[in-house]
Write a protein that holds these residues in place. Structure first.
Motif, PDB file in Angstrom:
ATOM      1  N   GLY A  89       0.823  -1.533   0.574  1.00 44.83           N
ATOM      2  CA  GLY A  89       0.498   0.410  -0.041  1.00 44.83           C
ATOM      3  C   GLY A  89       0.928   1.131  -0.025  1.00 44.83           C
ATOM      4  O   GLY A  89       2.106   1.046  -0.006  1.00 44.83           O
ATOM      5  N   TYR A 148      -7.929  -2.174  -1.284  1.00 47.62           N
ATOM      6  CA  TYR A 148      -6.670  -1.601  -0.664  1.00 47.62           C
ATOM      7  C   TYR A 148      -7.666  -1.324   0.098  1.00 47.62           C
ATOM      8  O   TYR A 148      -8.688   0.008   0.050  1.00 47.62           O
ATOM      9  N   TYR A 156      -7.493   0.749   3.645  1.00 43.37           N
ATOM     10  CA  TYR A 156      -6.820   1.593   4.469  1.00 43.37           C
ATOM     11  C   TYR A 156      -7.670   2.388   5.973  1.00 43.37           C
ATOM     12  O   TYR A 156      -9.151   2.946   5.833  1.00 43.37           O
ATOM     13  N   GLN A 216      -7.732   5.754   8.275  1.00 46.55           N
ATOM     14  CA  GLN A 216      -7.468   7.201   8.736  1.00 46.55           C
ATOM     15  C   GLN A 216      -8.562   7.519  10.605  1.00 46.55           C
ATOM     16  O   GLN A 216      -9.750   7.721  10.750  1.00 46.55           O
ATOM     17  N   LEU A 262      -3.897   8.312   5.849  1.00 46.24           N
ATOM     18  CA  LEU A 262      -4.593   6.810   6.141  1.00 46.24           C
ATOM     19  C   LEU A 262      -3.554   5.937   6.239  1.00 46.24           C
ATOM     20  O   LEU A 262      -1.947   6.654   6.196  1.00 46.24           O
ATOM     21  N   LYS A 263      -3.381   5.238   7.037  1.00 43.47           N
ATOM     22  CA  LYS A 263      -2.361   3.656   7.233  1.00 43.47           C
ATOM     23  C   LYS A 263      -2.678   2.838   6.057  1.00 43.47           C
ATOM     24  O   LYS A 263      -3.858   2.528   6.350  1.00 43.47           O
ATOM     25  N   PHE A 264      -2.287   1.927   5.661  1.00 48.52           N
ATOM     26  CA  PHE A 264      -2.685   0.845   5.103  1.00 48.52           C
ATOM     27  C   PHE A 264      -2.504  -0.454   5.800  1.00 48.52           C
ATOM     28  O   PHE A 264      -2.245  -0.525   6.523  1.00 48.52           O
TER      29      PHE A 264
END
Lengths: 115, 114
Positions: A102, B33, B35, B37, B43-45
């Motif tokens: 990501g 994907y 994420y 937040q 944003l965090k994967f």
């Protein structure tokens, strides 16, 4: 750990002026970068991207500059308009290393447009 | 020409309940994907999926969280036995195949835990 970060949390500019939003990254293996714009209550909106084999890319009213020597990325917005008010994030992807597929996001810069 | 669709937009759960978040990617996109937040943060994967496969879940907590992207239907992010710390905005993004293709995001699901 390595991360993407931004110099300023808030940037205030006059309507019609040019805006420059900066981003420092620390992962030297990152080779793809994206700028996103996020308005309140919405998801990030793609603005422009750049690969590490480039140092400049232009879109409509926006330009992204990449300086790999100092690991710095910037977004320039020409003739800023009220609709440009938002939080801007830079994001990177490390396409060569292992780990997450990501994007890694910075914390964001809030762009405020003054009339 | 619909973008990434997420639902629900807002979800309220009590501690201990399950939360299911759905994401339909853009037409023609095979990569999804997820994420998370938190307020005033980036944003965090969490996880990266292709149809019927989890490619990378390195950003997802090992317990209580799971994700799937079945052959038919939307991608699902599932959080079991939710706790207050799970309160956040969860965003889904999709991209076409290709290493340098930008991810396009939905408008997220805002999860609130009472």
């Amino acid at each position: 750990g390595e991360s993407v970060g931004l110099h300023l949390p808030t940037l205030s500019v006059q309507e019609g002026d040019n805006s420059i939003i900066n981003c420092a990254y620390s992962n030297s293996a990152s080779d793809y970068f994206i700028w996103y714009k996020q308005e309140s209550g919405k998801g990030p909106q793609f603005i422009i991207d750049i690969r590490s084999n480039m140092d400049k890319r232009q879109g409509q009213r926006v330009t992204v500059l990449l300086n790999k020597t100092v690991k710095h990325l910037s977004l320039q917005i020409a003739a800023t308009q009220p609709g440009d008010s938002a939080v801007y994030f830079c994001a990177e992807r490390d396409l060569e290393g292992g780990g997450a597929d990501g994007l890694t996001f910075g914390k964001g810069t809030h762009l405020i447009i003054q009339p | 020409n619909a973008g990434v669709m997420q639902n629900p937009r807002h979800l309220v759960r009590r501690r201990g309940q399950e939360a299911r978040l759905r994401c339909s990617p853009m037409k023609g996109h095979s990569h999804v994907y997820w994420y998370r937040q938190l307020p005033e943060e980036g944003l965090k994967f969490m996880v990266y999926l292709q149809k019927e496969n989890i490619i990378d879940e390195s950003g997802m907590p090992k317990e209580r969280f799971s994700a799937e992207f079945p052959k038919e239907g939307p991608s699902i992010l599932r959080i079991q036995q939710v706790v207050r710390g799970d309160s956040a905005a969860y965003f889904c993004a999709s991209s076409p195949q290709g290493w340098d293709q930008p991810q396009h995001f939905g408008d997220g699901t805002r999860l609130s835990i009472l």
